[in-house]
Structures are given as C-alpha cells and as structure tokens.
Motif scaffolding. Structure first.
Motif, PDB file in Angstrom:
ATOM      1  N   GLY A 283       1.893   9.506 -15.907  1.00 21.30           N
ATOM      2  CA  GLY A 283       1.102  10.032 -14.630  1.00 21.30           C
ATOM      3  C   GLY A 283      -0.069   9.188 -14.474  1.00 21.30           C
ATOM      4  O   GLY A 283      -0.707   8.302 -15.329  1.00 21.30           O
ATOM      5  N   GLY A 284      -0.771   9.622 -13.397  1.00 21.13           N
ATOM      6  CA  GLY A 284      -1.960   8.933 -12.895  1.00 21.13           C
ATOM      7  C   GLY A 284      -1.723   7.642 -11.823  1.00 21.13           C
ATOM      8  O   GLY A 284      -0.711   7.074 -11.880  1.00 21.13           O
ATOM      9  N   PRO A 285      -2.729   7.056 -11.261  1.00 20.71           N
ATOM     10  CA  PRO A 285      -2.605   5.962 -10.470  1.00 20.71           C
ATOM     11  C   PRO A 285      -2.995   4.854 -10.928  1.00 20.71           C
ATOM     12  O   PRO A 285      -3.153   3.679 -10.428  1.00 20.71           O
ATOM     13  CB  PRO A 285      -3.793   6.564  -9.192  1.00 20.71           C
ATOM     14  CG  PRO A 285      -4.912   7.063 -10.017  1.00 20.71           C
ATOM     15  CD  PRO A 285      -4.150   7.675 -11.182  1.00 20.71           C
ATOM     16  N   SER A 286      -3.407   4.806 -12.250  1.00 18.82           N
ATOM     17  CA  SER A 286      -4.065   3.293 -12.775  1.00 18.82           C
ATOM     18  C   SER A 286      -3.127   2.327 -13.097  1.00 18.82           C
ATOM     19  O   SER A 286      -3.423   1.138 -13.301  1.00 18.82           O
ATOM     20  CB  SER A 286      -4.708   3.772 -14.093  1.00 18.82           C
ATOM     21  OG  SER A 286      -3.845   4.110 -15.173  1.00 18.82           O
ATOM     22  N   ALA A 287      -1.812   2.356 -12.670  1.00 20.01           N
ATOM     23  CA  ALA A 287      -0.786   1.506 -13.151  1.00 20.01           C
ATOM     24  C   ALA A 287      -0.596   0.621 -11.442  1.00 20.01           C
ATOM     25  O   ALA A 287       0.425  -0.163 -11.572  1.00 20.01           O
ATOM     26  CB  ALA A 287       0.587   1.934 -13.433  1.00 20.01           C
ATOM     27  N   GLY A 288      -1.205   1.178 -10.492  1.00 22.62           N
ATOM     28  CA  GLY A 288      -1.126   0.438  -9.175  1.00 22.62           C
ATOM     29  C   GLY A 288      -1.055  -0.987  -9.071  1.00 22.62           C
ATOM     30  O   GLY A 288       0.054  -1.615  -8.566  1.00 22.62           O
ATOM     31  N   LEU A 289      -1.983  -1.765  -9.788  1.00 27.21           N
ATOM     32  CA  LEU A 289      -2.016  -3.050  -9.795  1.00 27.21           C
ATOM     33  C   LEU A 289      -1.031  -3.640 -10.528  1.00 27.21           C
ATOM     34  O   LEU A 289      -0.263  -4.736 -10.172  1.00 27.21           O
ATOM     35  CB  LEU A 289      -3.476  -3.631 -10.224  1.00 27.21           C
ATOM     36  CG  LEU A 289      -3.559  -5.024 -10.350  1.00 27.21           C
ATOM     37  CD1 LEU A 289      -3.296  -5.734  -9.076  1.00 27.21           C
ATOM     38  CD2 LEU A 289      -4.895  -5.660 -11.129  1.00 27.21           C
ATOM     39  N   ALA A 290      -0.638  -3.163 -11.564  1.00 23.84           N
ATOM     40  CA  ALA A 290       0.434  -3.530 -12.610  1.00 23.84           C
ATOM     41  C   ALA A 290       2.044  -3.464 -11.892  1.00 23.84           C
ATOM     42  O   ALA A 290       2.515  -4.578 -11.817  1.00 23.84           O
ATOM     43  CB  ALA A 290       0.648  -2.755 -14.029  1.00 23.84           C
ATOM     44  N   PHE A 291       1.926  -2.412 -11.177  1.00 23.88           N
ATOM     45  CA  PHE A 291       3.232  -2.264 -10.452  1.00 23.88           C
ATOM     46  C   PHE A 291       3.397  -3.258  -9.233  1.00 23.88           C
ATOM     47  O   PHE A 291       4.291  -3.914  -8.859  1.00 23.88           O
ATOM     48  CB  PHE A 291       3.254  -1.010 -10.223  1.00 23.88           C
ATOM     49  CG  PHE A 291       4.050  -0.172 -11.141  1.00 23.88           C
ATOM     50  CD1 PHE A 291       5.158  -0.330 -11.971  1.00 23.88           C
ATOM     51  CD2 PHE A 291       3.459   1.302 -10.979  1.00 23.88           C
ATOM     52  CE1 PHE A 291       5.455   0.618 -12.758  1.00 23.88           C
ATOM     53  CE2 PHE A 291       3.823   2.173 -12.005  1.00 23.88           C
ATOM     54  CZ  PHE A 291       4.974   1.902 -12.924  1.00 23.88           C
ATOM     55  N   THR A 292       2.165  -3.544  -8.591  1.00 28.44           N
ATOM     56  CA  THR A 292       2.058  -4.371  -7.720  1.00 28.44           C
ATOM     57  C   THR A 292       2.646  -5.862  -8.053  1.00 28.44           C
ATOM     58  O   THR A 292       3.281  -6.407  -7.494  1.00 28.44           O
ATOM     59  CB  THR A 292       0.753  -4.705  -6.913  1.00 28.44           C
ATOM     60  OG1 THR A 292       0.325  -3.222  -6.504  1.00 28.44           O
ATOM     61  CG2 THR A 292       0.855  -5.308  -5.767  1.00 28.44           C
ATOM     62  N   LEU A 293       2.116  -6.334  -9.229  1.00 25.70           N
ATOM     63  CA  LEU A 293       2.206  -7.809  -9.708  1.00 25.70           C
ATOM     64  C   LEU A 293       3.714  -7.798  -9.935  1.00 25.70           C
ATOM     65  O   LEU A 293       4.389  -8.563  -9.958  1.00 25.70           O
ATOM     66  CB  LEU A 293       1.106  -7.900 -10.877  1.00 25.70           C
ATOM     67  CG  LEU A 293      -0.341  -8.173 -10.464  1.00 25.70           C
ATOM     68  CD1 LEU A 293      -1.153  -8.446 -11.452  1.00 25.70           C
ATOM     69  CD2 LEU A 293      -0.480  -9.184  -9.306  1.00 25.70           C
ATOM     70  N   GLY A 294       4.013  -6.646 -10.812  1.00 29.49           N
ATOM     71  CA  GLY A 294       5.426  -6.482 -11.383  1.00 29.49           C
ATOM     72  C   GLY A 294       6.660  -6.787 -10.153  1.00 29.49           C
ATOM     73  O   GLY A 294       7.780  -7.420 -10.150  1.00 29.49           O
ATOM     74  N   ILE A 295       6.216  -6.088  -8.872  1.00 30.77           N
ATOM     75  CA  ILE A 295       7.319  -6.185  -7.806  1.00 30.77           C
ATOM     76  C   ILE A 295       7.151  -7.463  -7.352  1.00 30.77           C
ATOM     77  O   ILE A 295       8.270  -7.971  -6.925  1.00 30.77           O
ATOM     78  CB  ILE A 295       6.944  -4.900  -6.655  1.00 30.77           C
ATOM     79  CG1 ILE A 295       7.063  -3.450  -7.429  1.00 30.77           C
ATOM     80  CG2 ILE A 295       7.756  -5.202  -5.542  1.00 30.77           C
ATOM     81  CD1 ILE A 295       6.542  -2.680  -6.494  1.00 30.77           C
ATOM     82  N   LEU A 296       6.152  -8.108  -7.145  1.00 30.20           N
ATOM     83  CA  LEU A 296       5.819  -9.679  -6.629  1.00 30.20           C
ATOM     84  C   LEU A 296       6.811 -10.377  -7.474  1.00 30.20           C
ATOM     85  O   LEU A 296       7.384 -11.368  -7.215  1.00 30.20           O
ATOM     86  CB  LEU A 296       4.573  -9.909  -6.728  1.00 30.20           C
ATOM     87  CG  LEU A 296       3.665  -9.322  -5.657  1.00 30.20           C
ATOM     88  CD1 LEU A 296       2.312  -9.862  -5.711  1.00 30.20           C
ATOM     89  CD2 LEU A 296       4.213  -9.771  -4.122  1.00 30.20           C
ATOM     90  N   ASP A 297       6.513 -10.074  -8.720  1.00 29.20           N
ATOM     91  CA  ASP A 297       7.521 -11.205  -9.900  1.00 29.20           C
ATOM     92  C   ASP A 297       9.035 -11.028  -9.756  1.00 29.20           C
ATOM     93  O   ASP A 297       9.530 -11.882 -10.052  1.00 29.20           O
ATOM     94  CB  ASP A 297       6.945 -10.741 -11.024  1.00 29.20           C
ATOM     95  CG  ASP A 297       6.976 -11.861 -12.214  1.00 29.20           C
ATOM     96  OD1 ASP A 297       7.145 -13.251 -11.659  1.00 29.20           O
ATOM     97  OD2 ASP A 297       6.716 -11.822 -13.336  1.00 29.20           O
ATOM     98  N   ALA A 298       9.142  -9.678  -9.443  1.00 29.41           N
ATOM     99  CA  ALA A 298      10.689  -9.336  -9.340  1.00 29.41           C
ATOM    100  C   ALA A 298      11.460  -9.708  -7.988  1.00 29.41           C
ATOM    101  O   ALA A 298      12.588 -10.210  -7.913  1.00 29.41           O
ATOM    102  CB  ALA A 298      10.896  -7.946  -9.638  1.00 29.41           C
ATOM    103  N   LEU A 299      10.511 -10.050  -6.933  1.00 29.66           N
ATOM    104  CA  LEU A 299      11.421 -10.152  -5.787  1.00 29.66           C
ATOM    105  C   LEU A 299      11.221 -11.750  -5.313  1.00 29.66           C
ATOM    106  O   LEU A 299      11.847 -12.107  -4.434  1.00 29.66           O
ATOM    107  CB  LEU A 299      10.453  -9.535  -4.608  1.00 29.66           C
ATOM    108  CG  LEU A 299      10.683  -7.909  -4.566  1.00 29.66           C
ATOM    109  CD1 LEU A 299       9.738  -7.324  -3.398  1.00 29.66           C
ATOM    110  CD2 LEU A 299      12.150  -7.754  -4.485  1.00 29.66           C
TER     111      LEU A 299
END
Length: 395
Positions: A283-299
């Motif tokens: 829970g919580g919003p602190s993974a926002g940057l990690a998910f943003t970079l992860g999505i960029l890396d996956a796409l």
C-alpha cells in the motif's frame, strides 16, 4: 497434682513448667520453603509472557524489503520488451510493538519506535488506514502508467471530479476546516480535477502560507471557501503541525502540509492500451517513480537500467515531479541488505539515505522523471528507445 471444678477435670504434666513463650512450643505446619522461589519465578514468567504478547500504543517502523517491479508489470504482448536488469520498489514494515520489540527497536538504529498517534490518528481504525493506503497505491499505479505513456508520446487524457478528503489529521491545519467526505474543487481559484493537483499546489508553497480552498460538501449544499494556513511537517511526514497554533516557527527544512489524505473523486484516464500493474499487496503511493520507470522499461527495447539492479523510492505526480516519502532510513537499510548498488531517492530525503547507505550503495537524488532517467543513463542505461521527451511532457 490434680484439681476438680464441677465435672471438669484437668491435669498439668509436672515436666511442663510455666515460662516464656517459645516458637518451638507451638504447633507447626510442614515448612514451605519452595514458596520463596516459586512465587518470584511465577511473577517473572508472567512478566516475560506479557513482554512478548501485550502490545503497547507504539509502532515500529522497520526495514521492509526491496521488491522487484518488472515482473509486476504486464503490458500487451505486442508492446512487451522484458528487460534483463531489474528495478526495485522499497517498503517498510509497520506494526504495533510489545515491550520486548519496543526495547529492541529503541536499541536498533534501523528501527524507529513512534507513538501510535503519529501513525494512526485518533478515531481511525487500522483497517481504515490499510484501506486508504491501498487506494493511494491504486491511484499511484494509474499515474505511473499515465506519466510513462505520455513520456513515450501517447496521448492520455485524465478526468476527475476533485480531490476527495479521505481523512483529517487531528491537530493539523485542516482540522476544524475540512471534513472526510468533502471534495476540494479549486485551490486559489484554480480548478482541481485530481488529488495530485492539490499536492502539487501545496508542494510549491511554504509552511505558514495561506491556501484558499473551494470545498464541496455535497448533498446539494453551496460550495464554500476555506482559507487555511499551511502547517509544517518533517521530511519523513510523520506529523503535520500548525506552526501558528503551536506558537513557534516551523523547523528549518520542514515541508508544507495540509494534514489530509486525498483521493481523486471519479478518477479515470483514457489509455491507448492497458498495462496491468500488480501491487503485490503493498500500500501507499511511494512506489510511483519505480512503477513509472518499470513501465517505460517494459514498453520499449533496450536496457533502461543498463542491466543493473536499481532501487527506487518516491511518489510520482502527473507533471513528472518526484515527491518525498516516509521511512527512507528503513528503506535504505532494506536496499543495502539486498546488495543493490544504486538507490534513487527524492531530494528532500537524500541526506538521510546517504547517511545510512554505507560505502557500497550509491544514492542519487532525483526531483523529476527526467532526472531519474538521466541518473540511469549515467549508470549505463540505454534511453535511445524512449526517444526525445515530447513538448510539454512531464519531467
């Protein structure tokens, strides 16, 4: 010698002479010397049992884990480019403590033991806090997908009906002005669609600044305007004080705060395609940057991390700003324990993370998505597949 009184006869043995009272002359029960050690042992056992079972009104903020995000991100097959490197989100462990756990936490520099009301405001149930954290995570995942897709040039329109108030922190600047269930629809006359709009507005102010909020209570009642003086919070955001009410100026380096939990009312986006992100029960919003970079890396093809293992923490705003998070000391300890070599953190928490990192963990402060991408490029990351940032793109 014998004597008689009426029908009663009593005799006195001549060997027993009257004299001082002696304990040895009294009748006794069997000696119970075992009580002298059994009772203290029982008390000690009870104290030990209580020390490991009874919880105190304190929470321990302890190192959690460094969790890889790449396997949590699932784009459509025709947009999928699995990376070889790995990006990690970071977590903390939060729990009520027993006396033994509290003592251990106070002696351990990786653990903070804080009063319960710093974590769970009065009248708030733990289940309410958990529900709010999961809602914040869901919104964070959506924002991460929006920011990543826009960075790649995809148009993504967003829609919302204002910043809904989920919780009020007691004693904070919003206490007495706002209430759960109300919706902030404008800040200083500027319309608000998303909770992120309010967060961004607060982030551009300082403790003690005035903020004019247009508030909709619902039920057909007219909107009202609340003029609120922003409070001060430490960089770990564990409290939110109103400096004017407290009668003292905010501490140097403190952050502006309103003292509310916000969720966008009616949040929705028009995505060109769907990217599923599994939050793995976090829970919580602190993974926002990690998910943003992860999505960029996956796409996109190429290795955004340069094939390395990189840990990341920080919230992500729709304008590409990286926001501060809590528990960075514990997160740094978790990253260090996982043997990861690079840790990206918000600027507000760089000093604390660097002090905890040791000699083998490199900590880099990033204030925007573009700064995070530049930090990865310096470590050998390949950004060529991302292309140039579109005009007006976040970051």
């Amino acid at each position: 010698m014998a004597w008689q009184a009426g029908n009663d006869v009593s005799t006195v043995e001549p060997m027993v002479q009257p004299g001082p009272l002696s304990w040895d002359a009294l009748p006794t029960h069997p000696r119970r010397r075992w009580l002298w050690w059994a009772v203290p042992l029982a008390l000690v056992a009870l104290l030990l049992a209580a020390s490991v079972t009874v919880t105190l009104p304190y929470y321990a903020i302890a190192p959690g884990s460094a969790r890889e995000v790449n396997d949590l991100i699932q784009p459509p097959p025709d947009h999928r480019y699995p990376p070889r490197g790995a990006l990690f989100l970071t977590t903390v462990s939060l729990r009520r403590v027993t006396p033994v756990e509290a003592l251990y936490g106070w002696l351990n520099s990786d653990i903070d033991v804080v009063p319960q009301d710093q974590i769970l405001p009065p009248s708030t149930k733990p289940s309410d806090l958990q529900r709010a954290n999961f809602q914040a995570m869901d919104e964070s995942k959506q924002i991460a997908a929006v920011v990543a897709m826009r960075r790649l040039g995809y148009p993504v329109a967003e829609h919302g009906e204002g910043a809904g108030i989920a919780e009020i922190v007691k004693g904070s600047p919003s206490d007495g002005h706002l209430a759960p269930g109300e919706v902030i629809t404008a800040v200083d006359g500027k319309p608000v669609q998303l909770s992120d709009d309010v967060v961004t507005a607060i982030g551009s102010r300082h403790p003690g600044d005035h903020l004019a909020l247009e508030v909709d209570k619902g039920n057909g009642t007219p909107k009202r305007t609340e003029d609120i003086i922003l409070g001060a919070a430490p960089v770990d955001r564990s409290t939110c004080e109103a400096p004017v009410q407290a009668g003292r100026p905010p501490a140097a380096g403190s952050l502006p705060c309103l003292g509310v939990r916000l969720q966008t009312k009616g949040l929705r986006f028009d995505f060109p395609f769907s990217v599923n992100v599994d939050s793995a029960g976090i829970g919580g919003p602190s993974a926002g940057l990690a998910f943003t970079l992860g999505i960029l890396d996956a796409l996109r093809p190429g290795e955004l991390t340069g094939g390395h293992r990189v840990a990341v923490t920080g919230t992500m705003s729709l304008d590409g700003t990286v926001g501060p998070v809590g528990g960075v000391v514990q997160k740094t300890a978790a990253v260090r324990a996982a043997g990861i070599g690079l840790f990206l953190v918000p600027p507000q928490e760089y000093a604390m993370a660097r002090a905890k990192a040791g000699s083998k963990l490199k900590v880099v402060q990033v204030a925007t998505l573009d700064e995070a991408l530049a930090a990865l490029a310096q470590q050998g990351g390949d950004l060529s597949a991302l292309g140039p940032a579109p005009s007006g793109a976040p970051g």
